[in-house]
Write a protein that holds these residues in place. Structure first.
Motif, short mmCIF file in Angstrom:
data_model
loop_
_atom_site.label_atom_id
_atom_site.label_comp_id
_atom_site.label_asym_id
_atom_site.label_seq_id
_atom_site.Cartn_x
_atom_site.Cartn_y
_atom_site.Cartn_z
N VAL A 223 -34.80 -4.44 -18.40
CA VAL A 223 -35.86 -3.28 -17.57
C VAL A 223 -36.24 -3.63 -16.27
N GLY A 224 -36.49 -4.48 -16.43
CA GLY A 224 -36.70 -5.43 -14.82
C GLY A 224 -35.35 -5.11 -14.47
N GLU A 225 -33.86 -4.69 -14.36
CA GLU A 225 -32.97 -4.61 -13.36
C GLU A 225 -33.37 -3.29 -13.04
N PHE A 226 -33.97 -2.46 -13.93
CA PHE A 226 -34.30 -0.88 -13.65
C PHE A 226 -35.41 -0.54 -12.44
N ARG A 227 -36.54 -1.88 -12.62
CA ARG A 227 -37.48 -1.60 -11.44
C ARG A 227 -36.71 -2.28 -10.33
#
Length: 377
Positions: A250-254
């Motif tokens: 999720v952090g990578e997507f963000r």
């Protein structure tokens, strides 16, 4: 002898198309009109619960839905960094043990599947058209369409969504759907796990549900004060802010949100609203179906499901009753409790999320509702 021989369905969403397929199968002549000339819904993913899969099997489209979508039999519960804390099995619906516990698919793909099945069933589809006036008597309904044409029907089904124009005709005093205080964010991301995944942050919950062999849709609900329009150009920045506490996938997507074009993830935001209308759901020979009478938030992934189930019940009652009035009363009587369960439980779950309430109550509400919906219609 059939109760009705010619039916008009206003609205080409999943409920309207399901009704068109099922009634055409009974030998009824069905016209369906959809105001959107493209017949295309918002381009986000949709979760299909086990009971909805069971319903789509009765409609006759389950094979294509499972072939083109993604499915799962368990949910991985992760922390904010993507570490799995628990894996929870998802049971199939009663009578559908051969089907997965849940599935997901792009709304546009589902619409294509349902659209083809609607035409293949023999329904006559007219796009970019709606009704201008409805005038009924004891023998039927005279309809003037927006393209100037006219026709006469034994029954008109209003399946034209949460802001239904048919409902406004039948129930002009109904105030309309009520904003719930939450908004829904969705985006398309790569599929990383076999299962559905829930990421539990300290203040936010995010999820990823498979929609094909290679993709998921990411979903986030947030607290909002009103239904004010948010310009799409602001969506990447706002969604990135909501996901600030997450690491892992999720952090990578963000981190990539602000560096990529909007179309890379097909972002979508919409405020959540809902309503539940008490029966009866008809007046004379005009009846409402789906979101027109029971619009819900996505907390139980059952909005599409209760529209499909409503179409199944309506078609069954029209096929077995001896009077049209009896069939329409029985349709609302059979379908009301299940629809109300979805609407009220989803609304309460949203309240708990918005107010930072009890996670135990939230979980228990979901379990009780899912167990009830797994039972036969």
């Amino acid at each position: 002898m059939a109760l009705v021989n010619k039916v008009l369905i206003i609205g080409g969403g999943i409920g309207g198309m399901s009704a068109a397929i099922l009634l055409s199968r009974q030998g009824i002549a069905v016209d369906i009109v959809e105001v959107n000339p493209q017949w295309a819904p918002d381009g986000a993913g949709i979760t299909i619960s086990g009971p909805t899969l069971r319903g789509l099997r009765e409609v006759g489209v389950i094979d294509e839905v499972l072939r083109l979508g993604g499915s799962w039999r368990a949910v991985d519960i992760c922390d904010m960094n993507g570490n799995v804390n628990a894996t929870v099995p998802i049971a199939s619906a009663v009578g559908a043990d051969d089907l997965p516990g849940a599935a997901g698919i792009m709304r546009t793909t589902l619409a294509d599947i349902m659209g083809k099945a609607t035409r293949d069933a023999g329904a006559r589809v007219r796009l970019g058209v709606s009704f201008e006036t409805l005038a009924q008597d004891g023998n039927g309904v005279d309809v003037l369409f927006t393209d100037g044409s006219r026709s006469h029907y034994d029954l008109v089904i209003g399946a034209d969504g949460v802001n239904s124009a048919v409902r406004k005709h039948l129930m002009p005093d109904f105030a309309g759907p009520k904003f719930t205080g939450q908004g829904s964010w969705r985006a398309i991301v790569p599929r990383l796990r076999e299962n559905s995944t829930i990421y539990m942050g300290q203040t936010t919950k995010a999820g990823m549900n498979p929609i094909s062999e290679t993709e998921c849709y990411l979903f986030v609900l947030d607290k909002r004060e009103d239904m004010d329009f948010i310009a799409p150009a602001q969506w990447p920045r706002m969604l990135a802010g909501l996901l600030e506490e997450f690491g892992g996938a999720v952090g990578e997507f963000r981190d990539g949100l602000l560096d990529r074009s909007l179309t890379d993830h097909r972002l979508l935001y919409r405020p959540l609203a809902g309503h539940m209308i008490d029966g009866p759901w008809h007046k004379g020979r005009i009846v409402l179906l789906g979101d027109a009478v029971h619009a819900t938030t996505p907390h139980l992934a059952s909005g599409a499901g209760i529209a499909v189930e409503g179409a199944l019940v309506l078609a069954e009652e029209l096929g077995r009753r001896h009077s049209l009035e009896g069939a329409l009363i029985a349709y609302a009587g059979r379908h009301y409790d299940r629809a109300r369960l979805v609407v009220t439980t989803s609304a309460r779950m949203g309240e708990i999320e918005r107010e930072g309430g009890s996670r135990e109550e939230h979980t228990q509400l979901m379990i009780v509702a899912q167990q009830a919906l797994r039972q036969p219609i």
